[in-house]
Scaffold this active site. Structure first.
Site, PDB file in Angstrom:
ATOM      1  N   LYS A   1       0.891  -1.180   0.000  1.00 38.28           N
ATOM      2  CA  LYS A   1       0.000   0.000   0.000  1.00 38.28           C
ATOM      3  C   LYS A   1       0.923   1.223   0.000  1.00 38.28           C
ATOM      4  O   LYS A   1       1.451   1.629   1.038  1.00 38.28           O
ATOM      5  CB  LYS A   1      -0.918  -0.089   1.214  1.00 38.28           C
ATOM      6  CG  LYS A   1      -1.504   1.181   1.785  1.00 38.28           C
ATOM      7  CD  LYS A   1      -2.194   2.110   0.840  1.00 38.28           C
ATOM      8  CE  LYS A   1      -2.434   3.450   1.552  1.00 38.28           C
ATOM      9  NZ  LYS A   1      -1.874   4.590   0.842  1.00 38.28           N
TER      10      LYS A   1
ATOM     11  N   GLY B   1       6.569   5.155   7.976  1.00 41.63           N
ATOM     12  CA  GLY B   1       5.785   6.384   7.900  1.00 41.63           C
ATOM     13  C   GLY B   1       5.921   7.170   9.179  1.00 41.63           C
ATOM     14  O   GLY B   1       6.892   7.011   9.926  1.00 41.63           O
TER      15      GLY B   1
ATOM     16  N   GLU C   1       2.819   9.081  14.208  1.00 41.65           N
ATOM     17  CA  GLU C   1       1.373   9.198  14.467  1.00 41.65           C
ATOM     18  C   GLU C   1       0.601   8.053  13.794  1.00 41.65           C
ATOM     19  O   GLU C   1      -0.202   7.362  14.439  1.00 41.65           O
ATOM     20  CB  GLU C   1       0.936  10.552  13.890  1.00 41.65           C
ATOM     21  CG  GLU C   1      -0.458  10.973  14.188  1.00 41.65           C
ATOM     22  CD  GLU C   1      -0.807  12.232  13.369  1.00 41.65           C
ATOM     23  OE1 GLU C   1       0.088  12.857  12.760  1.00 41.65           O
ATOM     24  OE2 GLU C   1      -2.014  12.544  13.335  1.00 41.65           O
TER      25      GLU C   1
ATOM     26  N   GLU D   1       9.077   1.623  11.088  1.00 43.37           N
ATOM     27  CA  GLU D   1      10.144   2.569  10.721  1.00 43.37           C
ATOM     28  C   GLU D   1       9.503   3.944  10.721  1.00 43.37           C
ATOM     29  O   GLU D   1       8.784   4.296   9.787  1.00 43.37           O
ATOM     30  CB  GLU D   1      10.682   2.242   9.322  1.00 43.37           C
ATOM     31  CG  GLU D   1      11.217   0.837   9.161  1.00 43.37           C
ATOM     32  CD  GLU D   1      12.513   0.640   9.911  1.00 43.37           C
ATOM     33  OE1 GLU D   1      13.251   1.614  10.109  1.00 43.37           O
ATOM     34  OE2 GLU D   1      12.768  -0.501  10.340  1.00 43.37           O
TER      35      GLU D   1
ATOM     36  N   CYS E   1      13.764  10.545   6.508  1.00 38.84           N
ATOM     37  CA  CYS E   1      13.551  10.202   7.919  1.00 38.84           C
ATOM     38  C   CYS E   1      14.807  10.427   8.746  1.00 38.84           C
ATOM     39  O   CYS E   1      14.735  10.817   9.900  1.00 38.84           O
ATOM     40  CB  CYS E   1      13.089   8.759   8.045  1.00 38.84           C
ATOM     41  SG  CYS E   1      14.220   7.594   7.288  1.00 38.84           S
TER      42      CYS E   1
ATOM     43  N   GLU F   1       9.525  16.852  14.171  1.00 38.92           N
ATOM     44  CA  GLU F   1      10.020  16.541  12.826  1.00 38.92           C
ATOM     45  C   GLU F   1       9.388  17.511  11.830  1.00 38.92           C
ATOM     46  O   GLU F   1       8.165  17.550  11.702  1.00 38.92           O
ATOM     47  CB  GLU F   1       9.636  15.102  12.468  1.00 38.92           C
ATOM     48  CG  GLU F   1      10.221  14.648  11.158  1.00 38.92           C
ATOM     49  CD  GLU F   1       9.811  13.225  10.797  1.00 38.92           C
ATOM     50  OE1 GLU F   1       8.614  12.905  10.902  1.00 38.92           O
ATOM     51  OE2 GLU F   1      10.686  12.442  10.399  1.00 38.92           O
TER      52      GLU F   1
HETATM   53  P1  NAP Z   1       2.291   8.779   6.833  1.00 38.16           P
HETATM   54  O1  NAP Z   1       1.322   9.868   6.708  1.00 38.16           O
HETATM   55  O2  NAP Z   1       2.476   8.151   8.160  1.00 38.16           O
HETATM   56  O3  NAP Z   1       1.887   7.682   5.741  1.00 38.16           O
HETATM   57  C1  NAP Z   1       2.651   6.507   5.549  1.00 38.16           C
HETATM   58  C2  NAP Z   1       1.792   5.473   4.857  1.00 38.16           C
HETATM   59  O4  NAP Z   1       0.747   5.057   5.739  1.00 38.16           O
HETATM   60  C3  NAP Z   1       1.088   5.981   3.602  1.00 38.16           C
HETATM   61  O5  NAP Z   1       1.025   4.942   2.653  1.00 38.16           O
HETATM   62  C4  NAP Z   1      -0.300   6.313   4.117  1.00 38.16           C
HETATM   63  O6  NAP Z   1      -1.298   6.319   3.122  1.00 38.16           O
HETATM   64  C5  NAP Z   1      -0.507   5.160   5.079  1.00 38.16           C
HETATM   65  N1  NAP Z   1      -1.558   5.382   6.071  1.00 38.16           N
HETATM   66  C6  NAP Z   1      -2.109   6.543   6.489  1.00 38.16           C
HETATM   67  N2  NAP Z   1      -3.046   6.311   7.429  1.00 38.16           N
HETATM   68  C7  NAP Z   1      -3.096   4.969   7.603  1.00 38.16           C
HETATM   69  C8  NAP Z   1      -3.864   4.107   8.439  1.00 38.16           C
HETATM   70  N3  NAP Z   1      -4.778   4.569   9.299  1.00 38.16           N
HETATM   71  N4  NAP Z   1      -3.664   2.778   8.349  1.00 38.16           N
HETATM   72  C9  NAP Z   1      -2.722   2.272   7.514  1.00 38.16           C
HETATM   73  N5  NAP Z   1      -1.973   3.041   6.698  1.00 38.16           N
HETATM   74  C10 NAP Z   1      -2.150   4.375   6.743  1.00 38.16           C
HETATM   75  O7  NAP Z   1       3.760   9.251   6.387  1.00 38.16           O
HETATM   76  P2  NAP Z   1       4.164  10.092   5.115  1.00 38.16           P
HETATM   77  O8  NAP Z   1       3.686  11.496   5.307  1.00 38.16           O
HETATM   78  O9  NAP Z   1       3.799   9.351   3.879  1.00 38.16           O
HETATM   79  O10 NAP Z   1       5.780  10.035   5.227  1.00 38.16           O
HETATM   80  C11 NAP Z   1       6.516  10.849   6.054  1.00 38.16           C
HETATM   81  C12 NAP Z   1       6.828  10.169   7.375  1.00 38.16           C
HETATM   82  O11 NAP Z   1       7.467   8.922   7.150  1.00 38.16           O
HETATM   83  C13 NAP Z   1       7.802  10.978   8.216  1.00 38.16           C
HETATM   84  O12 NAP Z   1       7.384  10.969   9.563  1.00 38.16           O
HETATM   85  C14 NAP Z   1       9.111  10.200   8.086  1.00 38.16           C
HETATM   86  O13 NAP Z   1      10.015  10.361   9.137  1.00 38.16           O
HETATM   87  C15 NAP Z   1       8.615   8.806   7.995  1.00 38.16           C
HETATM   88  N6  NAP Z   1       9.649   7.961   7.378  1.00 38.16           N
HETATM   89  C16 NAP Z   1      10.343   7.068   8.157  1.00 38.16           C
HETATM   90  C17 NAP Z   1      11.363   6.294   7.597  1.00 38.16           C
HETATM   91  C18 NAP Z   1      12.165   5.316   8.419  1.00 38.16           C
HETATM   92  O14 NAP Z   1      12.829   4.457   7.838  1.00 38.16           O
HETATM   93  N7  NAP Z   1      12.167   5.390   9.736  1.00 38.16           N
HETATM   94  C19 NAP Z   1      11.652   6.420   6.241  1.00 38.16           C
HETATM   95  C20 NAP Z   1      10.935   7.340   5.495  1.00 38.16           C
HETATM   96  C21 NAP Z   1       9.924   8.105   6.068  1.00 38.16           C
HETATM   97  P3  NAP Z   1      -1.766   7.714   2.438  1.00 38.16           P
HETATM   98  O15 NAP Z   1      -0.606   8.223   1.687  1.00 38.16           O
HETATM   99  O16 NAP Z   1      -2.885   7.290   1.593  1.00 38.16           O
HETATM  100  O17 NAP Z   1      -2.156   8.626   3.579  1.00 38.16           O
END
Ligand code: NAP
Length: 504
Positions: free
Chosen positions: A189, A242, A245, A264, A298, A399
């Site tokens: 997804k 992601g 939150e 992650e 990240c 962040e």
């Molecule tokens: P996000 O809003 O948390 O979304 C991540 C993924 O989760 C997306 O595919 C999103 O879909 C999906 N999602 C949203 N709500 C969900 C739910 N209730 N149930 C299941 N899946 C759900 O993060 P983002 O804005 O895409 O990415 C930025 C974040 O990722 C930052 O906080 C960054 O630090 C983190 N990140 C961490 C790493 C690591 O390796 N630690 C690497 C890269 C990024 P939608 O797009 O459809 O909302």
């Protein structure tokens, strides 16, 4: 002053239109689309089908069938490895196509997007080696010579792979080849704004001979298809990358069938620069740390902790270099920073800059949206440095996920360690010093999954990456990343006659 370069490529190309990739086939586009406008130009570049409950249920069922009925989990590791190597080759053959999609959809400079494709192919190659070498153990035990104990390593089952928008292909590649290399089947997804390469991978896996159902992709809202995937009792594990939150929501959703999860999540990494560092290297590293991938990373080194004694000189030299950075159109080969992923995210970053101003911190450079000329129609931000940032402030603690560096000064090693650890996250930190004792003391004392010494944001398929505390748990890549997609089964075999336990 930020240098501007290049002219965006005038494109008359029609948007890419996608259905869902389920059971080895791309479905007809649904007609209900999530439209992706390129953050660099505002042009419509992709239309992803907005997945329904039926779509995600069909994808989960296909993955379940492919796992339960095989043949994929029962092939030899060698056979799975060969398929992974064919995928890697196909990715390299399609490098320009994949890189362009990433650059257009994410807004990242194409030079970096090409690097992402190479890195992703490398992860498939490494995971192939892991698949070939997958094995269990045989034990002698305290039970005696009549007992043989096998600890078999088996695939974990159906894995849901949920990914964010900042490195769509690379972060998928930190999961997918390890999952299928271990014998799992998968439902991916991707983030709603950057699903292109995750869908394109369906075709490449098909061509590489990966059987139908082993890799499925459903696009659509996180709160709908993402939630159903994470709640499903037919899914055995979730590998999530992601925000912290959403990570919490995923953990909550996974409770129904107690599925395994790996997380992650976000970060607030520090570059810690001591007065005995190679300052040219440190300046380059600090810039790379915060401006690589336009700060949407990240592990971005979003905090600079610099020793008081060199702070003014270091910052003067840093600002001078940062003002020469080239913010450009993502498809321009010379661009060093690209566009911000979408308008809402741009608004969030600018809000943090405002908060910093209200807190009385000094904006040394940047802080504003770039407009005019090549920036018209796109979402561009001048690389920003904020000085005098207090540890209790939002800019230090939260962040921001953009090209915004928060600078705080420290006195000595203890002070630096205290500041580095004074956030809820624990993803990565970097230390810059030529004193080996100090480097090791800091490396051992900072609380994060990764520490870099005199370098930053390096990674290799062999090395596990991941966080602690609010940055999550579980590891990707390396042996540990492969093992995440496996489970152990203990098999105890008695030879000869059993000695009766009950006497009667
Ligand atoms: P996000 O809003 O948390 O979304 C991540 C993924 O989760 C997306 O595919 C999103 O879909 C999906 N999602 C949203 N709500 C969900 C739910 N209730 N149930 C299941 N899946 C759900 O993060 P983002 O804005 O895409 O990415 C930025 C974040 O990722 C930052 O906080 C960054 O630090 C983190 N990140 C961490 C790493 C690591 O390796 N630690 C690497 C890269 C990024 P939608 O797009 O459809 O909302």
């Amino acid at each position: 002053m930020t240098t501007t370069i290049g002219i965006p490529e005038a494109s008359t190309v029609a948007p890419r239109v996608y259905g869902q990739f389920i059971d080895g086939m791309m479905t007809e586009p649904s007609g209900d689309f999530i439209d992706r406008y390129a953050p660099g130009t505002g042009r419509l570049v992709a239309r992803y089908s907005n997945g329904t409950v039926a779509d995600i249920e069909r994808a989960i069922a296909a993955a379940r069938r492919a796992f339960d009925e095989g043949p994929w989990p029962h092939l030899s590791g060698m056979e799975r490895a060969r398929a992974l190597l064919r995928v890697a080759e196909a990715m390299r053959d399609n490098k320009e196509h994949l890189a362009r999609i990433e650059a257009e959809e994410v807004g990242k400079p194409i030079r970096m997007a090409r690097g992402d494709v190479d890195g992703s192919a490398g992860l498939f190659e490494f995971a192939a080696a892991m698949a070939m070498a997958m094995h269990g153990d045989v034990h002698t035990t305290t039970l005696g010579d009549d007992f043989t104990a096998l600890v078999a390593r088996e695939p974990a089952g159906v894995a849901g792979l949920v990914t964010p928008w900042n490195f769509p292909l690379l972060l998928l590649a930190q999961k997918l080849p390890f999952a299928i290399g271990a014998g799992c089947t998968t439902v991916a997804k991707p983030a709603s704004v950057t699903a292109g390469t995750t869908l394109e991978m369906g075709r490449l896996l098909n061509e590489a001979g990966v059987p139908a159902g082993v890799y499925n992709v459903v696009t659509g809202g996180g709160g709908t298809v993402g939630r159903i995937l994470t709640e499903s009792h037919d899914v055995d594990m979730i590998s999530f990358t992601g925000s912290t939150e959403v990570g919490r929501l995923v953990i909550e959703a996974s409770k129904g069938n107690l599925k395994r999860v790996s997380m992650e999540l976000g970060g607030k990494s520090a570059n810690i620069v001591f007065d005995d560092a190679d300052l040219q290297d440190a300046i380059d590293g600090v810039m790379f740390g915060i401006y690589f991938n336009t700060g949407e990373c990240c592990v971005s080194g979003s905090r600079l902790l610099v020793q008081e004694s060199i702070a003014d000189t270091f910052l003067d030299a840093l600002v001078d270099r940062v003002r020469r950075l080239r913010v450009g159109q993502p498809l321009d080969d010379d661009a060093e920073l690209g566009a911000i992923v979408h308008a809402e995210h741009m608004g969030k970053i600018l809000e943090y800059v405002d908060v910093a101003r209200q807190d009385g911190f000094r904006i040394l450079t940047g802080g504003d949206r770039l407009t005019g000329g090549i920036y018209d129609g796109g979402l561009f931000l001048a690389p920003t440095i904020i000085d005098d940032v207090q540890p209790t402030s939002r800019v230090f603690q939260e962040e921001i996920f953009g090209p915004v560096l928060a600078v705080t000064r420290f006195r000595d090693t203890d002070d630096a360690i205290r500041l580095a650890n004074d956030v809820e996250y624990g993803l990565a930190n970097s230390v810059w010093t030529k004193n080996i004792d100090r480097a090791l003391q800091v490396a051992r004392s900072v609380r994060s999954g990764t520490v870099w010494v005199n370098t930053t944001i390096d990674g290799a398929p062999q090395l596990p990456g991941g966080g602690i505390r609010a940055s999550g748990f579980g590891r990707e890549m390396g042996q540990a990343g492969f093992d995440e997609f496996t489970q152990l089964k203990t098999i105890q075999i008695r030879s000869g006659k059993r000695s009766p336990y009950f006497k009667g």
